[in-house]
Write a protein that holds these residues in place. Structure first.
Motif, short mmCIF file in Angstrom:
data_model
loop_
_atom_site.label_atom_id
_atom_site.label_comp_id
_atom_site.label_asym_id
_atom_site.label_seq_id
_atom_site.Cartn_x
_atom_site.Cartn_y
_atom_site.Cartn_z
N ARG A 1 22.26 6.34 7.72
CA ARG A 1 20.96 6.56 8.56
C ARG A 1 21.67 7.97 9.21
N THR B 1 14.10 -3.51 8.18
CA THR B 1 13.60 -3.25 9.71
C THR B 1 13.07 -2.60 10.18
N LYS B 2 12.49 -1.84 10.62
CA LYS B 2 11.44 -0.63 10.96
C LYS B 2 12.14 -0.20 12.46
N ALA B 3 12.54 1.06 12.50
CA ALA B 3 13.26 1.31 13.29
C ALA B 3 11.80 2.10 14.61
N TYR C 1 13.18 3.11 8.52
CA TYR C 1 12.87 1.87 7.78
C TYR C 1 14.32 1.91 7.39
N GLU D 1 15.88 -3.37 16.37
CA GLU D 1 15.92 -3.61 15.11
C GLU D 1 15.52 -5.58 14.66
#
Length: 299
Positions: free
Chosen positions: A117, A175-177, A183, A234
């Motif tokens: 990330r 999960t989607k931020a 993602y 999240e």
């Protein structure tokens, strides 16, 4: 000359030494012998709408014997890319057969080819594809170079094989931020020994033809209503479900690779916007090893 008592004593000592030696050899075999781990992978569905594939690239596999260091599965042939979305409703794919020392194992760890990330991913090893043809990378939190540990234990028999399945729960893992739209991949994986597991199968009747349905399996008594609420940040809905599965078009569903115990089944109807509503709860469904429990659900 030795007396009869002395001779008898020597014989007892001799037999004791032989017996101890045989016992020690047997223990050494248990400790130092080898067996095989046959490892499969399966998946639970993803909540995100319009997803056609979730591709995960495995770089390596490690396992940990109780009280020992992590060991590398040298026979694993990677990198290996798998579309986990194809492995639902009891479908599996073989990750490999690995030689390991006999004994009890308390951990399996997966090394993935995923971008960290905050970095860029021009050629990601882990990514999602959508109905419109787009492809987006999956990013993992920083500091995950050691890999992702699965929850579960198993025993490798001497000169035998234990077959296990790693359930890679995409519903919890992807999960989607909200702000960035990025993602995220936060793998949630459990390991089950195949010959200790059972299945729940059934059919959901009186369904709304316009809706999809998902069945969540909870350890009996642990579901609370707030788990279906909109998740914060999240997080995901139904966070404490052990497993989940989407019903087929005809209403059939399969919850595979469940440990033997009692479960509550939470049935959610998913509307066109992807929002779930709990429409049925079935309590105390018992699963036994190597057995299929039938649980038909009428809405």
């Amino acid at each position: 000359m030795k007396t009869k008592n002395q001779l008898f004593g020597m014989i007892v000592v001799f037999i004791s030494v032989i017996s101890f030696g045989l016992f020690s050899c047997s223990n050494d075999e248990d400790i130092n012998g080898e067996g095989q781990i046959k490892m499969n992978i399966t998946d639970a569905p993803i909540d995100e709408e319009g997803v056609t594939g979730v591709y995960i690239t495995f770089l390596g596999i490690e396992y940990q014997k109780e009280g020992g260091p992590w060991q590398t599965a040298e026979e694993f042939e990677g990198p290996l890319t798998i579309n986990l979305l194809e492995l639902q409703n009891g479908r599996t794919e073989l990750l490999g057969d690995f030689t390991a020392g006999s004994g009890r194992y308390t951990g399996v760890r997966f090394k993935l080819d995923a971008a960290t990330r905050g970095s860029t991913a021009s050629n990601p090893g882990c990514y999602i594809t959508f109905e419109d043809g787009t492809q987006v990378p999956l990013f993992v939190p920083s500091g995950e170079q050691t890999g992702y540990k699965a929850v579960g234990e198993f025993t490798v028999p001497v000169n035998g094989t234990v077959e296990i399945t790693a359930d890679f729960d995409l519903r919890k893992s992807v999960t989607k931020a909200g702000v960035t739209g990025m993602y995220l991949l936060k793998p949630t994986i459990r390991v089950i020994v195949n010959n200790e597991a059972g299945d729940i199968r059934g059919n959901i009747s009186n369904r709304n033809a316009e809706s999809a349905y998902v069945v969540y399996a909870y350890e009996a008594g642990l579901y609370i209503e707030s788990e279906s609420d909109d998740p914060e940040g999240e997080e995901v809905r139904f966070p404490n479900a052990i497993s989940s599965t989407g019903a087929e078009d005809n209403g059939d569903y399969i919850l595979a690779f469940l440990a033997p115990k009692s479960y509550d089944l939470i049935v959610a109807e998913i509307d066109a916007e992807g929002v779930p509503t709990v429409v049925q709860i079935v309590t105390d469904v018992t699963v036994d090893s190597r057995q299929v429990t039938i649980a038909n659900i009428e809405l």
